[in-house]
Scaffold this motif. Structure first.
Motif, PDB file in Angstrom:
ATOM      1  N   TRP A 164       0.829  -1.202   0.000  1.00 13.39           N
ATOM      2  CA  TRP A 164       0.000   0.000   0.000  1.00 13.39           C
ATOM      3  C   TRP A 164       0.869   1.259   0.000  1.00 13.39           C
ATOM      4  O   TRP A 164       1.868   1.339   0.711  1.00 13.39           O
ATOM      5  N   VAL A 165       0.474   2.236  -0.827  1.00 13.94           N
ATOM      6  CA  VAL A 165       1.111   3.554  -0.798  1.00 13.94           C
ATOM      7  C   VAL A 165       0.021   4.620  -0.779  1.00 13.94           C
ATOM      8  O   VAL A 165      -1.037   4.450  -1.385  1.00 13.94           O
ATOM      9  N   GLU A 166       0.280   5.703  -0.070  1.00 10.88           N
ATOM     10  CA  GLU A 166      -0.706   6.766   0.031  1.00 10.88           C
ATOM     11  C   GLU A 166      -0.740   7.619  -1.239  1.00 10.88           C
ATOM     12  O   GLU A 166       0.138   7.529  -2.095  1.00 10.88           O
ATOM     13  N   TYR A 167      -1.739   8.438  -1.337  1.00 17.22           N
ATOM     14  CA  TYR A 167      -2.004   9.270  -2.520  1.00 17.22           C
ATOM     15  C   TYR A 167      -0.777  10.075  -2.943  1.00 17.22           C
ATOM     16  O   TYR A 167      -0.416  10.112  -4.130  1.00 17.22           O
ATOM     17  N   ASP A 168      -0.124  10.714  -1.990  1.00 18.26           N
ATOM     18  CA  ASP A 168       1.015  11.580  -2.305  1.00 18.26           C
ATOM     19  C   ASP A 168       2.256  10.811  -2.716  1.00 18.26           C
ATOM     20  O   ASP A 168       3.228  11.412  -3.204  1.00 18.26           O
ATOM     21  N   SER A 196       1.439  11.430 -12.753  1.00 19.83           N
ATOM     22  CA  SER A 196       1.167  10.881 -14.077  1.00 19.83           C
ATOM     23  C   SER A 196       0.352   9.590 -14.008  1.00 19.83           C
ATOM     24  O   SER A 196      -0.473   9.321 -14.886  1.00 19.83           O
ATOM     25  N   ALA A 197       0.552   8.777 -12.964  1.00 16.50           N
ATOM     26  CA  ALA A 197      -0.204   7.537 -12.808  1.00 16.50           C
ATOM     27  C   ALA A 197      -1.666   7.831 -12.511  1.00 16.50           C
ATOM     28  O   ALA A 197      -2.578   7.173 -13.034  1.00 16.50           O
ATOM     29  N   LYS A 198      -1.895   8.844 -11.675  1.00 14.68           N
ATOM     30  CA  LYS A 198      -3.267   9.239 -11.353  1.00 14.68           C
ATOM     31  C   LYS A 198      -3.955   9.851 -12.569  1.00 14.68           C
ATOM     32  O   LYS A 198      -5.135   9.577 -12.848  1.00 14.68           O
ATOM     33  N   GLN A 199      -3.221  10.642 -13.319  1.00 14.14           N
ATOM     34  CA  GLN A 199      -3.776  11.218 -14.541  1.00 14.14           C
ATOM     35  C   GLN A 199      -4.121  10.123 -15.550  1.00 14.14           C
ATOM     36  O   GLN A 199      -5.190  10.156 -16.171  1.00 14.14           O
ATOM     37  N   ALA A 200      -3.222   9.176 -15.717  1.00 13.66           N
ATOM     38  CA  ALA A 200      -3.433   8.094 -16.683  1.00 13.66           C
ATOM     39  C   ALA A 200      -4.659   7.264 -16.323  1.00 13.66           C
ATOM     40  O   ALA A 200      -5.457   6.896 -17.195  1.00 13.66           O
ATOM     41  N   ALA A 201      -4.823   6.978 -15.036  1.00  8.47           N
ATOM     42  CA  ALA A 201      -5.972   6.178 -14.599  1.00  8.47           C
ATOM     43  C   ALA A 201      -7.280   6.891 -14.913  1.00  8.47           C
ATOM     44  O   ALA A 201      -8.245   6.268 -15.380  1.00  8.47           O
ATOM     45  N   ILE A 202      -7.323   8.180 -14.688  1.00 11.01           N
ATOM     46  CA  ILE A 202      -8.557   8.935 -14.912  1.00 11.01           C
ATOM     47  C   ILE A 202      -8.899   9.038 -16.393  1.00 11.01           C
ATOM     48  O   ILE A 202     -10.025   8.761 -16.808  1.00 11.01           O
ATOM     49  N   ARG A 204      -9.551   9.307  -1.735  1.00 12.66           N
ATOM     50  CA  ARG A 204      -9.412   7.970  -1.141  1.00 12.66           C
ATOM     51  C   ARG A 204      -9.806   6.885  -2.141  1.00 12.66           C
ATOM     52  O   ARG A 204      -9.172   5.821  -2.202  1.00 12.66           O
ATOM     53  N   ILE A 205     -10.840   7.135  -2.916  1.00 18.16           N
ATOM     54  CA  ILE A 205     -11.298   6.151  -3.907  1.00 18.16           C
ATOM     55  C   ILE A 205     -10.205   5.891  -4.943  1.00 18.16           C
ATOM     56  O   ILE A 205      -9.905   4.735  -5.263  1.00 18.16           O
ATOM     57  N   LEU A 206      -9.612   6.961  -5.461  1.00 13.90           N
ATOM     58  CA  LEU A 206      -8.553   6.795  -6.466  1.00 13.90           C
ATOM     59  C   LEU A 206      -7.330   6.106  -5.872  1.00 13.90           C
ATOM     60  O   LEU A 206      -6.714   5.247  -6.511  1.00 13.90           O
ATOM     61  N   THR A 207      -6.989   6.470  -4.643  1.00 18.37           N
ATOM     62  CA  THR A 207      -5.857   5.830  -3.967  1.00 18.37           C
ATOM     63  C   THR A 207      -6.091   4.332  -3.810  1.00 18.37           C
ATOM     64  O   THR A 207      -5.208   3.511  -4.121  1.00 18.37           O
ATOM     65  N   ALA A 208      -7.272   3.966  -3.334  1.00 15.84           N
ATOM     66  CA  ALA A 208      -7.598   2.547  -3.142  1.00 15.84           C
ATOM     67  C   ALA A 208      -7.596   1.796  -4.469  1.00 15.84           C
ATOM     68  O   ALA A 208      -7.072   0.675  -4.565  1.00 15.84           O
ATOM     69  N   GLY A 260      -1.558  -3.593  -7.185  1.00 12.42           N
ATOM     70  CA  GLY A 260      -1.198  -2.262  -6.716  1.00 12.42           C
ATOM     71  C   GLY A 260      -0.106  -1.607  -7.544  1.00 12.42           C
ATOM     72  O   GLY A 260       0.799  -2.268  -8.076  1.00 12.42           O
ATOM     73  N   ILE A 261      -0.193  -0.295  -7.661  1.00 10.53           N
ATOM     74  CA  ILE A 261       0.728   0.485  -8.477  1.00 10.53           C
ATOM     75  C   ILE A 261       2.151   0.431  -7.954  1.00 10.53           C
ATOM     76  O   ILE A 261       3.120   0.494  -8.732  1.00 10.53           O
ATOM     77  N   GLU A 262       2.343   0.288  -6.645  1.00  8.46           N
ATOM     78  CA  GLU A 262       3.694   0.247  -6.076  1.00  8.46           C
ATOM     79  C   GLU A 262       4.433  -1.004  -6.523  1.00  8.46           C
ATOM     80  O   GLU A 262       5.577  -0.926  -7.004  1.00  8.46           O
ATOM     81  N   GLU A 263       3.799  -2.168  -6.387  1.00  2.19           N
ATOM     82  CA  GLU A 263       4.441  -3.417  -6.796  1.00  2.19           C
ATOM     83  C   GLU A 263       4.616  -3.465  -8.308  1.00  2.19           C
ATOM     84  O   GLU A 263       5.599  -4.023  -8.811  1.00  2.19           O
ATOM     85  N   ALA A 264       3.660  -2.897  -9.044  1.00  2.32           N
ATOM     86  CA  ALA A 264       3.774  -2.865 -10.505  1.00  2.32           C
ATOM     87  C   ALA A 264       4.978  -2.035 -10.935  1.00  2.32           C
ATOM     88  O   ALA A 264       5.737  -2.425 -11.834  1.00  2.32           O
ATOM     89  N   ALA A 265       5.156  -0.870 -10.295  1.00  7.10           N
ATOM     90  CA  ALA A 265       6.297  -0.005 -10.623  1.00  7.10           C
ATOM     91  C   ALA A 265       7.616  -0.721 -10.332  1.00  7.10           C
ATOM     92  O   ALA A 265       8.573  -0.638 -11.119  1.00  7.10           O
ATOM     93  N   LYS A 266       7.671  -1.427  -9.224  1.00  4.36           N
ATOM     94  CA  LYS A 266       8.894  -2.161  -8.859  1.00  4.36           C
ATOM     95  C   LYS A 266       9.143  -3.326  -9.816  1.00  4.36           C
ATOM     96  O   LYS A 266      10.276  -3.563 -10.234  1.00  4.36           O
ATOM     97  N   TYR A 267       8.081  -4.052 -10.150  1.00  2.00           N
ATOM     98  CA  TYR A 267       8.223  -5.247 -10.982  1.00  2.00           C
ATOM     99  C   TYR A 267       8.647  -4.894 -12.406  1.00  2.00           C
ATOM    100  O   TYR A 267       9.557  -5.521 -12.969  1.00  2.00           O
TER     101      TYR A 267
END
Length: 225
Positions: free
Chosen positions: A58-62, A67-73, A148-152, A165-172
Motif C-alpha cells: 500500500w502507498v498513500e495518494y502523495d 502521471s499515474a493518477k492522470q493516466a488512470a482517470i 481515497r477512492i482513487l488511492t484505493a 497495486g501500483i507500487e508493486e507494478a512499478a517495482k516489478y
C-alpha cells in the motif's frame, strides 16, 4: 401447499439475513479502510485460493506519481471527479457501442464501480453481481472522498499474475517506486489493466502500445481530486 410456502418463506428470510450481514460487513470494512491501508481484496483472495502468490504494498495518494493518477482517470473514468459513482453518459455510450458491435465491447464502469468489484466481488458477470456492485458503489461514494477512492483503486488493481497495486507494478516492471514513475511508464501500466496477465508476457503488444500513446496524448486533460 402450506409446507411449500413455509419452506419458501424460510429461504426468503435466510437470504434477507445473509444480505443484511453482507452489507454490514461491507460497511464495517469501508469504515476501517477509510483511513487504514487496504492489503486484501476479493480478487487477491481468489488468486490465493487458486494457488497463486500475491504481492501488494500500500502507498498513500502523495506517494503515487501524478502521471499515474492522470493516466488512470483519462483511461478508466474521465468524469471521475464530477459524478457520484455512475457516469450516465459513459453508460449510454457503452450501450450504443455494444449495440453497434452486437456484443459486449464496452462496459462503461467507473473507477468506483471497478473498485467495488475488486474489493468485494468477483469477475463473474451476472445481474446479481451488477446489482451488488451498484449498491456497494453507492456506499463507497457516500463514505469516502474521491482522493481515497482513487488511492484505493490504484492500490488494489491487478497489474499482472499476482501483482497488485501500483507500487508493486512499478517495482516489478521498472524497478522503481510508484512515486518515481514517468509519463511513459504510467501510461503503459494503466494500459495493462484491461488484460494484465496477458500483457505481462506481451509488453510489446500493438494494442497495448497504441493505448499507451492515446493515454499519453490525453493525460493533460485529467482532473485530479
Amino acid at each position: 401447499m402450506t409446507a411449500v410456502f413455509t419452506i419458501l418463506k424460510r429461504i426468503f428470510w435466510a437470504l434477507m439475513m445473509l444480505a443484511v450481514a453482507f452489507y454490514i460487513a461491507v460497511a464495517g470494512l469501508l469504515m476501517v479502510w477509510k483511513t487504514q491501508p487496504i492489503n486484501n481484496s476479493m480478487f487477491m483472495v481468489a488468486h490465493r485460493l487458486g494457488g497463486g502468490d500475491v504481492t501488494q504494498t500500500w502507498v498513500e495518494y502523495d506517494n503515487i506519481a501524478k502521471s499515474a493518477k492522470q493516466a488512470a482517470i483519462v483511461s478508466e473514468d474521465s468524469r471521475f471527479v464530477s459524478h457520484h459513482g455512475f457516469d450516465m453518459d459513459g453508460i449510454e455510450a457503452a450501450m450504443k457501442k455494444n449495440e453497434s458491435a452486437g456484443t459486449v465491447a464496452a462496459g462503461g464502469s467507473t473507477i468506483t464501480q471497478q473498485l467495488a468489484k475488486n474489493l468485494f466481488l468477483t469477475s463473474h458477470r451476472s445481474y446479481v453481481r451488477k446489482g451488488l456492485e451498484a449498491s456497494i458503489t453507492v456506499m463507497i461514494e457516500g463514505m469516502w472522498d474521491k482522493k481515497r477512492i482513487l488511492t484505493a483503486y490504484l492500490n488494489v488493481a491487478e497489474f499482472g499474475n499476482g501483482i497488485y497495486g501500483i507500487e508493486e507494478a512499478a517495482k516489478y516492471y521498472f524497478n522503481k517506486p510508484a512515486s518515481k514513475l514517468n509519463r511513459d511508464e504510467s501510461a503503459l501500466l494503466i494500459s495493462m489493466l484491461t488484460n494484465p496477465k496477458y500483457y505481462e508476457k506481451n509488453m510489446s503488444n500493438k494494442r497495448l502500445r497504441n493505448k499507451q500513446r492515446i493515454i499519453m496524448r490525453r493525460m493533460h486533460q485529467a482532473v485530479l481530486p
